[in-house]
Motif scaffolding. Structure first.
Motif, PDB file in Angstrom:
ATOM      1  N   UNK A  44       0.630  -1.177  -0.136  1.00  0.00           N
ATOM      2  CA  UNK A  44      -0.036  -0.093   0.114  1.00  0.00           C
ATOM      3  C   UNK A  44       0.768   1.333  -0.062  1.00  0.00           C
ATOM      4  N   UNK A  45       1.963   1.242   0.636  1.00  0.00           N
ATOM      5  CA  UNK A  45       2.697   2.406   0.890  1.00  0.00           C
ATOM      6  C   UNK A  45       3.502   2.735  -0.637  1.00  0.00           C
ATOM      7  N   UNK A  46       3.883   1.628  -1.266  1.00  0.00           N
ATOM      8  CA  UNK A  46       4.623   1.617  -2.666  1.00  0.00           C
ATOM      9  C   UNK A  46       3.249   2.217  -3.668  1.00  0.00           C
ATOM     10  N   UNK A  47       2.093   1.556  -3.569  1.00  0.00           N
ATOM     11  CA  UNK A  47       1.210   2.159  -4.372  1.00  0.00           C
ATOM     12  C   UNK A  47       0.674   3.588  -4.142  1.00  0.00           C
ATOM     13  N   UNK A  48       0.911   4.228  -2.928  1.00  0.00           N
ATOM     14  CA  UNK A  48       0.549   5.358  -2.797  1.00  0.00           C
ATOM     15  C   UNK A  48       1.368   6.148  -3.343  1.00  0.00           C
ATOM     16  N   UNK A  49       2.756   5.954  -3.253  1.00  0.00           N
ATOM     17  CA  UNK A  49       3.932   6.660  -3.791  1.00  0.00           C
ATOM     18  C   UNK A  49       3.764   6.772  -5.250  1.00  0.00           C
ATOM     19  N   UNK A  50       3.452   5.565  -5.781  1.00  0.00           N
ATOM     20  CA  UNK A  50       3.233   5.621  -7.331  1.00  0.00           C
ATOM     21  C   UNK A  50       2.148   6.378  -7.836  1.00  0.00           C
ATOM     22  N   UNK A  51       1.009   6.394  -6.933  1.00  0.00           N
ATOM     23  CA  UNK A  51      -0.059   7.255  -7.177  1.00  0.00           C
ATOM     24  C   UNK A  51       0.402   8.748  -7.324  1.00  0.00           C
ATOM     25  N   UNK A  52       0.953   9.073  -6.293  1.00  0.00           N
ATOM     26  CA  UNK A  52       1.468  10.679  -6.098  1.00  0.00           C
ATOM     27  C   UNK A  52       2.165  10.875  -7.238  1.00  0.00           C
ATOM     28  N   UNK A  53       3.266  10.022  -7.802  1.00  0.00           N
ATOM     29  CA  UNK A  53       4.259  10.293  -8.904  1.00  0.00           C
ATOM     30  C   UNK A  53       3.424  10.279 -10.307  1.00  0.00           C
ATOM     31  N   UNK A  54       2.472   9.521 -10.287  1.00  0.00           N
ATOM     32  CA  UNK A  54       1.500   9.471 -11.438  1.00  0.00           C
ATOM     33  C   UNK A  54       0.520  10.670 -11.666  1.00  0.00           C
ATOM     34  N   UNK A  55       0.287  11.141 -10.451  1.00  0.00           N
ATOM     35  CA  UNK A  55      -0.509  12.489 -10.805  1.00  0.00           C
ATOM     36  C   UNK A  55       0.588  13.642 -10.956  1.00  0.00           C
ATOM     37  N   UNK A  56       1.742  13.446 -10.599  1.00  0.00           N
ATOM     38  CA  UNK A  56       2.773  14.583 -10.971  1.00  0.00           C
ATOM     39  C   UNK A  56       2.977  14.703 -12.501  1.00  0.00           C
ATOM     40  N   UNK A  57       3.236  13.367 -13.024  1.00  0.00           N
ATOM     41  CA  UNK A  57       3.584  13.005 -14.419  1.00  0.00           C
ATOM     42  C   UNK A  57       2.415  13.615 -15.250  1.00  0.00           C
ATOM     43  N   UNK A  58       1.031  13.345 -14.624  1.00  0.00           N
ATOM     44  CA  UNK A  58      -0.215  13.663 -15.513  1.00  0.00           C
ATOM     45  C   UNK A  58       0.037  15.359 -15.565  1.00  0.00           C
ATOM     46  N   UNK A  59       0.400  15.732 -14.493  1.00  0.00           N
ATOM     47  CA  UNK A  59       0.183  17.411 -14.362  1.00  0.00           C
ATOM     48  C   UNK A  59       1.234  17.997 -15.369  1.00  0.00           C
ATOM     49  N   UNK A  60       2.477  17.162 -15.427  1.00  0.00           N
ATOM     50  CA  UNK A  60       3.675  17.658 -16.080  1.00  0.00           C
ATOM     51  C   UNK A  60       3.317  17.554 -17.629  1.00  0.00           C
ATOM     52  N   UNK A  61       2.467  16.398 -18.022  1.00  0.00           N
ATOM     53  CA  UNK A  61       2.235  16.163 -19.281  1.00  0.00           C
ATOM     54  C   UNK A  61       1.034  17.171 -19.799  1.00  0.00           C
ATOM     55  N   UNK A  62       0.210  17.577 -18.980  1.00  0.00           N
ATOM     56  CA  UNK A  62      -0.646  18.455 -19.484  1.00  0.00           C
ATOM     57  C   UNK A  62       0.062  20.121 -19.643  1.00  0.00           C
ATOM     58  N   UNK A  63       1.033  20.331 -18.635  1.00  0.00           N
ATOM     59  CA  UNK A  63       1.750  21.491 -18.704  1.00  0.00           C
ATOM     60  C   UNK A  63       2.771  21.605 -20.166  1.00  0.00           C
TER      61      UNK A  63
END
Length: 69
Positions: A44-63
């Motif tokens: 779950x800790x790994x999953x939480x970290x990956x989800x945060x990283x994924x959201x950051x990448x989505x935001x960067x993709x949009x930018x």
């Protein structure tokens, strides 16, 4: 778009796909180890970290997508 941003743009979709794949793998592993609470907590800790990283990448993709317009 700067040179570094163009390089990032060229690879960001692959990075997002890789993170999504890792998330799927962890979710599958969580199903297999659903009764092992210690291991489940680690996953779950790994999953939480990956989800945060994924959201950051989505935001960067949009930018970067907006810069390319």
């Amino acid at each position: 778009m700067s040179y570094l941003e163009r390089q990032e743009w060229a690879s960001i979709e692959d990075t997002i796909f890789s993170i999504e794949s890792k998330i799927e793998d962890i979710q599958a592993e969580m199903q297999r180890f659903s009764s092992n609470y210690d291991h489940l907590a680690q996953l779950q800790a790994q999953l939480d970290e990956l989800n945060i990283n994924l959201m950051e990448k989505y935001e960067r993709y949009e930018y970067l997508s907006d810069l390319g317009k």
